[in-house]
Design an enzyme around this catalytic site. Structure first.
Site, PDB file in Angstrom:
ATOM      1  N   GLY A  28     -18.024  43.653 -74.015  1.00  0.00           N
ATOM      2  CA  GLY A  28     -17.485  44.783 -74.787  1.00  0.00           C
ATOM      3  C   GLY A  28     -15.968  44.807 -74.743  1.00  0.00           C
ATOM      4  N   HIS A  34     -13.061  38.290 -79.856  1.00  0.00           N
ATOM      5  CA  HIS A  34     -14.528  38.428 -79.930  1.00  0.00           C
ATOM      6  C   HIS A  34     -14.995  38.462 -81.392  1.00  0.00           C
ATOM      7  CE1 HIS A  34     -13.720  40.751 -76.063  1.00  0.00           C
ATOM      8  NE2 HIS A  34     -14.596  39.842 -75.660  1.00  0.00           N
ATOM      9  N   VAL A 176      -7.839  33.063 -79.637  1.00  0.00           N
ATOM     10  CA  VAL A 176      -7.083  33.847 -80.626  1.00  0.00           C
ATOM     11  C   VAL A 176      -5.909  34.480 -79.878  1.00  0.00           C
ATOM     12  CG1 VAL A 176      -7.163  35.756 -82.279  1.00  0.00           C
ATOM     13  CG2 VAL A 176      -9.156  34.281 -81.978  1.00  0.00           C
TER      14      VAL A 176
END
Ligand code: PAF
Length: 280
Positions: A28, A34, A176
């Protein structure tokens, strides 16, 4: 998008999910790193399959003095982001349901975990391998996607899948980064303004080392020192480790022969950041 918390319900649904099932396991606190994995999952499932994201902050992979309690858990926000990206199912079990108080079976990779993050965080990768095994059993994905930022995790999970014959294809996706080079991480929110300003130095140091390596012959020790000294120019940085290793075995390697993985873990205050550059 379905949100499932119950293990029994997940097991029931698993049988009828349209295939291929592509899994993105997360803890999460989702960021664009993600979400890029989710976008890739969508691409792989095509029009027919199912994209499943798991959100579970896994207690056993945190050491006793680590940040399990304060790890960010913006669950509603995460679900909104996933819904907007077209995820089909979120599986978010509770820790109490995932682990019985007397749970006594774990999954341990025994070689690749002895170095780098595994050396600094004893037991971490046993926690990771055990939970990923459980998630694979519960979701039964055809493909699972992991980011290259946790390069050692990726290498260990590939080995686990190979050695234990999981019928799952592991797909890796690139790191990223923020525009200034800092690798996206759920832990970046813990950085003070000053630490945030200094943190891109990790990536700069790894890039400088890569450039040096491409221009001239340089020894393993010299390269490690170069990276370490460059990162330590940041007044708030405390280097945990710098590694120059073979990307398959994670053993230290003279960087004359490529490919070589340049990796570092650095504390900014109590926040531990990792990053790497694969020189091919
Ligand atoms: O990379 C992570 O977020 C975690 O280690 C993982 C793979 C979801 C297991 O808890």
């Amino acid at each position: 998008m379905r949100i499932v918390e119950s293990i029994a319900r997940m097991q029931q649904l698993t049988r009828s999910l349209p295939r291929p099932v592509v899994l993105v396991p997360t803890m999460g606190a989702l960021h664009e790193g993600h979400l890029a994995l989710v976008d890739h999952a969508k691409k792989l499932v095509g029009r027919k399959g199912s994209t499943v994201v798991t959100i579970f902050v896994n207690p056993p992979q945190f050491g006793p003095r680590e940040d399990y309690r304060k790890y960010p858990r913006p669950f509603k926000r995460d679900c909104l982001l996933l819904q907007n990206r077209g995820c089909d199912l979120v599986f978010a079990p509770t820790a109490a349901n995932m682990y019985k108080p007397d749970a006594s079976v774990t999954v341990m990779e025994s070689q690749l975990q002895t170095v780098m993050c595994g050396a600094s965080r004893p037991g971490h990768f046993v926690g990771v391998c055990t939970v990923v095994t459980k998630l694979f059993h519960l979701v039964q994905p055809d493909i699972a996607i992991f980011g290259e930022k946790d390069f050692q995790q990726l290498t260990i999970l590939r080995r686990m899948v190979r050695d234990l014959n999981f019928p799952v294809r592991i797909v890796a996706r690139p790191i990223v980064r923020e525009p200034d080079g800092l690798a996206l991480s759920s832990r970046n929110v813990f950085l003070s303004a000053e630490e945030r300003q200094q943190a891109p130095l990790i990536h700069q140091a790894l890039r400088d080392a890569e450039n040096k390596l491409r221009l001239q012959s340089v020894s393993l020790r010299a390269l490690e020192n170069l990276i370490r000294r460059r990162i330590e120019r940041a007044s708030r940085a405390k280097v945990d480790y710098v590694a120059v290793v073979d990307p398959d075995t994670l053993q230290a390697k003279e960087p004359r022969n490529l490919p070589v993985l340049l990796a570092a873990a650095v504390f900014f205050g109590s926040t531990r950041l990792i990053d790497n550059v694969l020189v091919k």
